[in-house]
Design a protein around this motif. Structure first.
Motif, PDB file in Angstrom:
ATOM      1  N   ALA A   1       6.925 -38.282 -39.143  1.00  0.00           N
ATOM      2  CA  ALA A   1       6.737 -39.576 -38.485  1.00  0.00           C
ATOM      3  C   ALA A   1       8.068 -40.301 -38.300  1.00  0.00           C
ATOM      4  O   ALA A   1       8.312 -40.918 -37.251  1.00  0.00           O
ATOM      5  CB  ALA A   1       5.774 -40.434 -39.293  1.00  0.00           C
ATOM      6  N   LEU A   2       8.937 -40.239 -39.293  1.00  0.00           N
ATOM      7  CA  LEU A   2      10.249 -40.881 -39.184  1.00  0.00           C
ATOM      8  C   LEU A   2      11.070 -40.255 -38.065  1.00  0.00           C
ATOM      9  O   LEU A   2      11.773 -40.947 -37.320  1.00  0.00           O
ATOM     10  CB  LEU A   2      10.994 -40.778 -40.515  1.00  0.00           C
ATOM     11  CG  LEU A   2      10.520 -41.702 -41.636  1.00  0.00           C
ATOM     12  CD1 LEU A   2      11.223 -41.352 -42.944  1.00  0.00           C
ATOM     13  CD2 LEU A   2      10.770 -43.168 -41.267  1.00  0.00           C
ATOM     14  N   ILE A   3      10.984 -38.943 -37.930  1.00  0.00           N
ATOM     15  CA  ILE A   3      11.709 -38.253 -36.857  1.00  0.00           C
ATOM     16  C   ILE A   3      11.186 -38.693 -35.497  1.00  0.00           C
ATOM     17  O   ILE A   3      11.955 -38.955 -34.571  1.00  0.00           O
ATOM     18  CB  ILE A   3      11.568 -36.728 -37.014  1.00  0.00           C
ATOM     19  CG1 ILE A   3      12.272 -36.256 -38.287  1.00  0.00           C
ATOM     20  CG2 ILE A   3      12.142 -36.003 -35.796  1.00  0.00           C
ATOM     21  CD1 ILE A   3      12.002 -34.807 -38.646  1.00  0.00           C
ATOM     22  N   LEU A   4       9.865 -38.824 -35.384  1.00  0.00           N
ATOM     23  CA  LEU A   4       9.250 -39.176 -34.100  1.00  0.00           C
ATOM     24  C   LEU A   4       9.611 -40.578 -33.645  1.00  0.00           C
ATOM     25  O   LEU A   4       9.573 -40.867 -32.450  1.00  0.00           O
ATOM     26  CB  LEU A   4       7.730 -39.029 -34.196  1.00  0.00           C
ATOM     27  CG  LEU A   4       7.198 -37.602 -34.423  1.00  0.00           C
ATOM     28  CD1 LEU A   4       5.674 -37.604 -34.506  1.00  0.00           C
ATOM     29  CD2 LEU A   4       7.664 -36.665 -33.317  1.00  0.00           C
ATOM     30  N   THR A   5       9.962 -41.467 -34.573  1.00  0.00           N
ATOM     31  CA  THR A   5      10.323 -42.834 -34.172  1.00  0.00           C
ATOM     32  C   THR A   5      11.571 -42.862 -33.301  1.00  0.00           C
ATOM     33  O   THR A   5      11.782 -43.815 -32.545  1.00  0.00           O
ATOM     34  CB  THR A   5      10.569 -43.736 -35.401  1.00  0.00           C
ATOM     35  OG1 THR A   5      11.622 -43.175 -36.199  1.00  0.00           O
ATOM     36  CG2 THR A   5       9.317 -43.876 -36.231  1.00  0.00           C
TER      37      THR A   5
END
Length: 285
Positions: free
Chosen positions: A29-33
Motif C-alpha cells: 500500500a505504501l508503494i502504491l501511494t
C-alpha cells in the motif's frame, strides 16, 4: 538421470526465493501511494495482496482533490453517502461526469491526475437576445455533452456572459468556450454542416475576458474561424491560492461593434480546467 532427480529433490527441500505475494500488504500500500491512479489499478491485478492493498483509503485520499467533499455535496443528493463510501469508490465516481445545478453543469476528475474539470452548458449562460427566436434558438445535437446548444442566426450585438462560484483546489486554471461556426446536423447518418448563416466574424475580433472575486483579470481578442469544426476558444487564466475559500468567476464573450451583422455560430459550453492541459484543451469535446 539420477543426478537430475537428486538435484530436484535438493531444490524442493532448500529455502525458496521470496515471491511477489510475500510482500506485506501494508508495504504494498505504501508503494502504491507513489503511483498514479491508472498504475495503481494495473498493479491491483497482479495478485490478491496487491488487490487488497489497492483499496486502502489512505492511497486514494492522497489522489483526491482537496475539495472532494465540496464536490460530493454538489453532485450527490445524499451527501451523507460520502461517509459510507470508500475513498477508491469516491475517486471512481468523481472520474465520471457528474451533473449538478439542474443538469446545467458537469464536473469530473482527470483519471490520471485527479485534476478538476468543470463544464457549464449554454443554458446556464446569459445570452443577449436568447428569448427572441428571430436571432437565437436552442437546437438539439449529439455533439454536445449537454445535448443542446444555442444557435445564433444573425445579430448586431453578440454578448454571452456567465459566472460561477466554486471551491477549487490550489493551482492554475484556464477557461475555454466551445464554439462552432455553422449549424451541424445529420443527414442519412452522416454529419453535415450548414454554413448558410455564417458571416461577419472575420471583420472584427471577438473579445474574451474574465474576472475573479479576488481581483484577477484576463482579456484577449481573436477572430472566429475554422467553420464546420468545434473550437475551444481561450477566455483566460486564473490562479487559486486558497483552496478552502469560494471563488466567484465571471466571464464573457462579446462582439458589440454594430457596424456589421454576424451570425451562424453555435455556443455549446464553457470549460474550466487545469492550465497544465494547455493547448490540448482546445481539442477537448
Amino acid at each position: 538421470m539420477g543426478a537430475n532427480v537428486s538435484s530436484s529433490m535438493a531444490d524442493d527441500d532448500g529455502p525458496q526465493r521470496p515471491r511477489l505475494g510475500d510482500i506485506p500488504e501494508n508495504c504494498v500500500a505504501l508503494i502504491l501511494t507513489f503511483m498514479d491512479p491508472p498504475d495503481v489499478c494495473k498493479f491491483a491485478r497482479l495478485n490478491r495482496a496487491f488487490r487488497a492493498a489497492s483499496s486502502a483509503d489512505f492511497i486514494w485520499e492522497s489522489k483526491l482533490p482537496s475539495n472532494y467533499r465540496f464536490i460530493i455535496e454538489k453532485v450527490l443528493e445524499n451527501s451523507d453517502m460520502v461517509e459510507k463510501l470508500g475513498k477508491r469508490e469516491i475517486y471512481a465516481r468523481l472520474c465520471s461526469p457528474n451533473s449538478f445545478d439542474g443538469g446545467s453543469k458537469e464536473i469530473w476528475l482527470d483519471k490520471s491526475t485527479g485534476g478538476v474539470f468543470l463544464s457549464i452548458s449554454s443554458r446556464a449562460l446569459r445570452i443577449t437576445g436568447i428569448d427572441d427566436r428571430r436571432y437565437w434558438n436552442f437546437i438539439s445535437t449529439e455533439e454536445s455533452r449537454f445535448q443542446t446548444v444555442a444557435y445564433l442566426q444573425q445579430t448586431w450585438w453578440l454578448e454571452v456572459e456567465g459566472e460561477i462560484e466554486f471551491q477549487f483546489p490550489a493551482g492554475n486554471y484556464s477557461i475555454f468556450i466551445r464554439l462552432h461556426l455553422g449549424r451541424p446536423f445529420k443527414r442519412l447518418g452522416r454529419r453535415v454542416c450548414n454554413l448558410e448563416h455564417v458571416h461577419g466574424w472575420g471583420i472584427k475580433p471577438v473579445k474574451f475576458q474574465l474576472t475573479t472575486s479576488d481581483g484577477q483579470h484576463d482579456v484577449s481578442k481573436c477572430c472566429l474561424d475554422n467553420p464546420g469544426n468545434w473550437v475551444n476558444y481561450h477566455v483566460g487564466n486564473f490562479v487559486v491560492e486558497d483552496p478552502n475559500s469560494l471563488m466567484k468567476i465571471k466571464f464573457s464573450v462579446t462582439q458589440i461593434d454594430c457596424t456589421h451583422t454576424k451570425g451562424g455560430v453555435c455556443v455549446d459550453s464553457v470549460l474550466i480546467c487545469p492550465s497544465s492541459v494547455g493547448k490540448e484543451a482546445r481539442s477537448l469535446s
